[in-house]
Design an enzyme around this catalytic site. Structure first.
Site, mmCIF file in Angstrom:
data_model
loop_
_atom_site.group_PDB
_atom_site.id
_atom_site.type_symbol
_atom_site.label_atom_id
_atom_site.label_comp_id
_atom_site.label_asym_id
_atom_site.label_seq_id
_atom_site.Cartn_x
_atom_site.Cartn_y
_atom_site.Cartn_z
ATOM 1 N N PRO A 1 33.042 18.492 67.563
ATOM 2 C CA PRO A 1 33.123 19.507 68.629
ATOM 3 C C PRO A 1 31.854 20.356 68.727
ATOM 4 O O PRO A 1 31.667 21.048 69.716
ATOM 5 C CB PRO A 1 34.315 20.376 68.215
ATOM 6 N N ASP B 1 32.671 4.032 90.459
ATOM 7 C CA ASP B 1 33.299 5.009 89.584
ATOM 8 C C ASP B 1 33.122 6.426 90.070
ATOM 9 O O ASP B 1 32.074 6.800 90.565
ATOM 10 C CB ASP B 1 32.675 4.954 88.177
ATOM 11 N N GLU C 1 36.899 19.156 57.273
ATOM 12 C CA GLU C 1 36.127 20.221 57.933
ATOM 13 C C GLU C 1 34.803 19.716 58.495
ATOM 14 O O GLU C 1 34.165 20.382 59.291
ATOM 15 C CB GLU C 1 35.864 21.368 56.962
HETATM 16 CL CL1 6GU Z 1 33.620 14.213 69.002
HETATM 17 N N1 6GU Z 1 35.367 15.212 67.307
HETATM 18 C C1 6GU Z 1 36.353 16.051 66.985
HETATM 19 N N2 6GU Z 1 36.832 16.035 65.742
HETATM 20 N N3 6GU Z 1 36.889 16.912 67.837
HETATM 21 C C2 6GU Z 1 36.380 16.909 69.069
HETATM 22 C C3 6GU Z 1 35.357 16.066 69.478
HETATM 23 C C4 6GU Z 1 34.856 15.217 68.562
HETATM 24 N N4 6GU Z 1 35.058 16.309 70.763
HETATM 25 C C5 6GU Z 1 35.878 17.267 71.125
HETATM 26 N N5 6GU Z 1 36.682 17.636 70.124
#
Ligand code: 6GU
Length: 258
Positions: free
Chosen positions: A89, A169, A116
């Site tokens: 994220p 698309d 984590e």
């Molecule tokens: Cl790429 N990984 C994780 N763990 N959570 C996310 C993400 C990725 N993209 C948005 N939330």
């Protein structure tokens, strides 16, 4: 192209990549997806892949060594350079433009974190790019890896048939897709817009572009402000806005900049 995924859940990633358009792309050998489990690159009896975080606090951190060894094995598996992406994220948001660029690479590596996160030193040394699929938190990178594999895999030449062609698309031209209709022409839920039955291909193309512009304006104005509209698109959007303006509010010379 070849995609190598470092994951503690290889079965999940492989199963995601085995279905639909992407599964067929693999069968046609347009795409190769391989998985690598960091547990296979541990040397202790417990096959340890994580440890508690220095500085304290809850949550575990994925260790450098099993990931470094898995990435080394990936780089050794084929001669082409690997563009390594860490899915988290904290990454830059994935867009269709980025997907299209990734689809042209010979190899990408996807590193899926759990817990984590991953020791920062591994990220700094071994990862080329950190990518997020949206502003929400997943419990691991595997679903995001499946998203990248699908988005990139379907753009491999020959993966889509004509009817699915990528030029059609949503987002390929920065706009949302237009509405679609099939039989019956008249239904209790409503009728198919007349123009789509007219056989007038120019009028149909014009209607579809107008709907795409209008929907983007209504639902994702952020996309429109990034995109310079040419004169005819601007006229089509103004037409859409007049048709969708509350009665009595439409003004004759309204434009997008008003
Ligand atoms: Cl790429 N990984 C994780 N763990 N959570 C996310 C993400 C990725 N993209 C948005 N939330």
């Amino acid at each position: 192209m070849r995609i190598d995924v470092v994951t503690l859940f290889p079965d999940f990633v492989r199963q995601c990549a085995a279905v639909g358009v992407v599964g067929r792309a693999q069968q046609r050998e347009l795409l190769q997806v391989e998985t690598w489990n960091p547990r296979d690159y541990t040397s202790d009896r417990h096959r340890t892949v994580d440890a508690s975080s220095y500085g304290g606090g809850p949550g575990m951190v994925m260790l450098i060594e099993p990931l470094r060894a898995a990435l080394a094995a990936i780089r050794d598996a084929a001669p082409e350079p690997v563009h390594v992406m860490y899915l988290s994220p904290q990454g830059a948001r994935l867009t269709q433009g980025r997907v299209a660029a990734l689809a042209k690479l010979p190899r990408i590596g996807l590193l899926c974190g759990r817990y984590e996160g991953v020791d920062e030193r591994l990220l700094a040394r071994e990862v080329d790019e950190e990518v997020s699929i949206g502003d929400y938190v997943l419990s691991g990178g595997e679903l995001a890896a499946a998203v990248v594999i699908d988005a990139v895999g379907r753009l491999q030449r020959g993966a889509l048939n004509d009817a699915q062609s990528a030029e059609q698309d949503s987002f390929s031209d920065g706009l949302l897709d237009c509405p679609h209709y099939a039989k019956p022409v008249h239904d209790a839920l409503g009728s198919v817009p007349e123009v789509l039955l007219s056989g007038d291909h120019a009028a149909i193309a014009r209607w579809r572009l107008k709907q795409s512009l209008g929907r983007t304006w209504l639902r994702r104005p952020d996309l429109l402000s990034k995109r310079a509209l040419d004169t005819s698109s601007r006229a089509l959007l103004d037409e859409f806005r007049r048709e969708h303006a509350p009665p009595g509010q439409a003004r004759p010379n309204e434009t997008v900049d008003d």
